[in-house]
Design a protein around this motif. Structure first.
Motif, PDB file in Angstrom:
ATOM      1  N   ALA A  39      -3.478  -5.777 -13.094  1.00  0.00           N
ATOM      2  CA  ALA A  39      -2.860  -6.799 -12.407  1.00  0.00           C
ATOM      3  C   ALA A  39      -3.030  -6.775 -10.954  1.00  0.00           C
ATOM      4  O   ALA A  39      -3.180  -8.076 -10.398  1.00  0.00           O
ATOM      5  CB  ALA A  39      -1.292  -7.097 -12.921  1.00  0.00           C
ATOM      6  N   LEU A  40      -2.798  -5.709 -10.364  1.00  0.00           N
ATOM      7  CA  LEU A  40      -2.910  -5.270  -8.704  1.00  0.00           C
ATOM      8  C   LEU A  40      -4.488  -5.899  -8.626  1.00  0.00           C
ATOM      9  O   LEU A  40      -4.630  -6.329  -7.277  1.00  0.00           O
ATOM     10  CB  LEU A  40      -2.423  -4.122  -8.324  1.00  0.00           C
ATOM     11  CG  LEU A  40      -2.187  -3.957  -7.096  1.00  0.00           C
ATOM     12  CD1 LEU A  40      -1.638  -4.893  -6.300  1.00  0.00           C
ATOM     13  CD2 LEU A  40      -1.620  -2.487  -6.850  1.00  0.00           C
ATOM     14  N   ASP A  43      -4.942  -9.369  -8.374  1.00  0.00           N
ATOM     15  CA  ASP A  43      -4.308 -10.071  -7.217  1.00  0.00           C
ATOM     16  C   ASP A  43      -5.079  -9.765  -5.973  1.00  0.00           C
ATOM     17  O   ASP A  43      -5.361 -10.719  -5.311  1.00  0.00           O
ATOM     18  CB  ASP A  43      -2.884  -9.456  -6.960  1.00  0.00           C
ATOM     19  CG  ASP A  43      -1.979  -9.825  -8.153  1.00  0.00           C
ATOM     20  OD1 ASP A  43      -2.134 -10.983  -8.781  1.00  0.00           O
ATOM     21  OD2 ASP A  43      -0.753  -9.211  -7.970  1.00  0.00           O
ATOM     22  N   TRP A  44      -5.781  -8.722  -5.897  1.00  0.00           N
ATOM     23  CA  TRP A  44      -6.886  -8.413  -5.050  1.00  0.00           C
ATOM     24  C   TRP A  44      -7.806  -9.365  -4.823  1.00  0.00           C
ATOM     25  O   TRP A  44      -8.112  -9.738  -3.680  1.00  0.00           O
ATOM     26  CB  TRP A  44      -7.037  -6.725  -5.047  1.00  0.00           C
ATOM     27  CG  TRP A  44      -7.926  -6.409  -3.795  1.00  0.00           C
ATOM     28  CD1 TRP A  44      -9.229  -6.347  -4.046  1.00  0.00           C
ATOM     29  CD2 TRP A  44      -7.545  -5.829  -2.645  1.00  0.00           C
ATOM     30  NE1 TRP A  44      -9.815  -5.774  -2.846  1.00  0.00           N
ATOM     31  CE2 TRP A  44      -8.892  -5.587  -2.036  1.00  0.00           C
ATOM     32  CE3 TRP A  44      -6.418  -5.639  -2.006  1.00  0.00           C
ATOM     33  CZ2 TRP A  44      -9.084  -4.967  -0.844  1.00  0.00           C
ATOM     34  CZ3 TRP A  44      -6.630  -5.127  -0.643  1.00  0.00           C
ATOM     35  CH2 TRP A  44      -7.774  -4.750   0.024  1.00  0.00           C
ATOM     36  N   GLY A  46      -8.274 -11.914  -6.443  1.00  0.00           N
ATOM     37  CA  GLY A  46      -7.989 -13.568  -6.375  1.00  0.00           C
ATOM     38  C   GLY A  46      -7.344 -14.140  -5.211  1.00  0.00           C
ATOM     39  O   GLY A  46      -7.874 -15.039  -4.814  1.00  0.00           O
ATOM     40  N   SER A  47      -6.552 -13.331  -4.363  1.00  0.00           N
ATOM     41  CA  SER A  47      -6.097 -13.983  -3.248  1.00  0.00           C
ATOM     42  C   SER A  47      -6.609 -13.099  -1.856  1.00  0.00           C
ATOM     43  O   SER A  47      -6.667 -13.813  -0.900  1.00  0.00           O
ATOM     44  CB  SER A  47      -4.600 -13.823  -3.262  1.00  0.00           C
ATOM     45  OG  SER A  47      -4.199 -12.387  -3.140  1.00  0.00           O
ATOM     46  N   VAL A  50      -3.266  -9.156  -0.451  1.00  0.00           N
ATOM     47  CA  VAL A  50      -2.553  -8.059  -1.066  1.00  0.00           C
ATOM     48  C   VAL A  50      -2.577  -6.817   0.347  1.00  0.00           C
ATOM     49  O   VAL A  50      -3.497  -6.530   0.792  1.00  0.00           O
ATOM     50  CB  VAL A  50      -3.049  -7.237  -2.194  1.00  0.00           C
ATOM     51  CG1 VAL A  50      -2.138  -6.123  -2.722  1.00  0.00           C
ATOM     52  CG2 VAL A  50      -3.123  -8.037  -3.299  1.00  0.00           C
ATOM     53  N   ARG A  83       2.208  -3.294  -4.045  1.00  0.00           N
ATOM     54  CA  ARG A  83       2.893  -4.386  -4.620  1.00  0.00           C
ATOM     55  C   ARG A  83       4.212  -3.678  -5.372  1.00  0.00           C
ATOM     56  O   ARG A  83       4.013  -2.728  -6.080  1.00  0.00           O
ATOM     57  CB  ARG A  83       2.172  -5.227  -5.546  1.00  0.00           C
ATOM     58  CG  ARG A  83       2.641  -6.308  -5.969  1.00  0.00           C
ATOM     59  CD  ARG A  83       2.809  -7.429  -5.167  1.00  0.00           C
ATOM     60  NE  ARG A  83       1.448  -8.273  -5.318  1.00  0.00           N
ATOM     61  CZ  ARG A  83       0.868  -9.078  -4.285  1.00  0.00           C
ATOM     62  NH1 ARG A  83       1.548  -9.210  -3.194  1.00  0.00           N
ATOM     63  NH2 ARG A  83      -0.022  -9.538  -4.360  1.00  0.00           N
ATOM     64  N   ARG A  86       4.297  -2.137  -8.981  1.00  0.00           N
ATOM     65  CA  ARG A  86       2.983  -1.760  -9.552  1.00  0.00           C
ATOM     66  C   ARG A  86       2.680  -0.652  -8.869  1.00  0.00           C
ATOM     67  O   ARG A  86       1.445   0.152  -9.635  1.00  0.00           O
ATOM     68  CB  ARG A  86       2.126  -2.994  -9.203  1.00  0.00           C
ATOM     69  CG  ARG A  86       2.357  -4.161  -9.895  1.00  0.00           C
ATOM     70  CD  ARG A  86       1.506  -5.187  -9.718  1.00  0.00           C
ATOM     71  NE  ARG A  86       1.692  -6.445 -10.446  1.00  0.00           N
ATOM     72  CZ  ARG A  86       1.271  -7.702 -10.270  1.00  0.00           C
ATOM     73  NH1 ARG A  86       0.568  -7.944  -9.377  1.00  0.00           N
ATOM     74  NH2 ARG A  86       1.781  -8.849 -11.128  1.00  0.00           N
TER      75      ARG A  86
END
Length: 260
Positions: A39-40, A43-44, A46-47, A50, A83, A86
């Motif tokens: 998941a982390l 996020d890394w 995708g955005s 982070v 995060r 996480r």
């Protein structure tokens, strides 16, 4: 791998995240579970926003651990994506000043042991002290089975543990990993989901000095057996023996339940 002097990475260096595999990990470069790591990473990718922080790369000296001495070795540092919920904290050792508190909790645990019940002593300094109170030599990295103050199995694997549990009432004795809060899933893989299920409705006897709970700052104790159903069955609150005639009820959760 030989220890090296810690070097602070430059911002241009890539972030690194460890994926936990069930061993007891001292370093804060790991995610709390493989799912949390995924998941982390998503996020890394995708955005790209982070936050990161420099964290120590630590491991334990295995030879010293087998002599019941916990001596983490610093190998360097890495920039790690962060995060809440996480990534894990660094494992905190039990200070020398807490050793009497550990001894008091161990003595209280021995007094709580019932005749005719097999106790599966997991790894850890506190469980080693329980074994010492019983006059038993503890396997430093293993799970030992005790019945009526006698050692009936040393360094038992999952198959032997299931056989012992099938032979009569049993309970696993576990402690809290300092700073991280894990009860299951870190260094005690012998206490597998199958073993936990076989132990029944009250599978765990948890023993830890009170300061370990205080140091968590309200964060729950964690169970990460690899089986979501077993983890969910353990969630809630559990009694922790903390000292001489003292105990506390403390929250237990699966790491996945804490991911925002």
């Amino acid at each position: 791998m030989r220890p090296e002097r810690a070097v602070r990475p430059e911002r241009a260096e890539p972030a690194v995240l460890g994926i936990p595999a069930g061993v007891k990990m001292y370093s804060p470069v790991f995610a709390v579970t493989p799912v949390a790591a995924g998941a982390l990473a998503a996020d890394w990718l995708g955005s790209g926003t982070v936050p990161t922080a420099v964290r120590e790369v630590l491991d334990v000296d295995e030879a010293a651990l087998r002599r019941a001495r916990v001596e983490p070795v610093l190998y360097g540092s890495l920039r790690v994506p962060q995060r809440l919920g996480r990534t894990q904290a660094r494992k905190a050792p039990t200070p020398v000043t807490e050793q009497e508190a550990v001894a008091a909790a161990a003595r209280s645990a021995v007094r709580a042991m019932r005749p005719g019940v097999r106790y599966l002593l997991g790894p850890g300094g506190t469980t080693a002290r329980i074994a010492a109170e019983l006059g038993i030599a503890k396997t430093p990295l293993g799970v030992d089975v005790v019945l009526d103050g006698r050692l009936v199995a040393a360094g038992a694997d999952e198959r032997r543990l299931l056989a012992e549990v099938a032979a009569g009432p049993a309970q696993a004795v576990v402690t809290v990993i300092g700073g991280q809060g894990f009860l299951l899933g870190r260094g005690n893989q012998q206490l597998s989901p199958r073993v936990i299920r076989a132990l029944g409705a009250d599978p765990l006897l948890v023993v830890a000095p009170e300061q370990k709970l205080v140091d968590l700052g309200g964060r729950p104790l964690l169970v990460d057996t690899g089986d979501p159903e077993v983890d969910a069955s353990l969630a809630g609150h559990i009694r922790v023996i903390t000292g001489a005639a003292a105990s506390a009820f403390y929250a237990v959760a699966a790491p996945e339940a804490l991911v925002p």
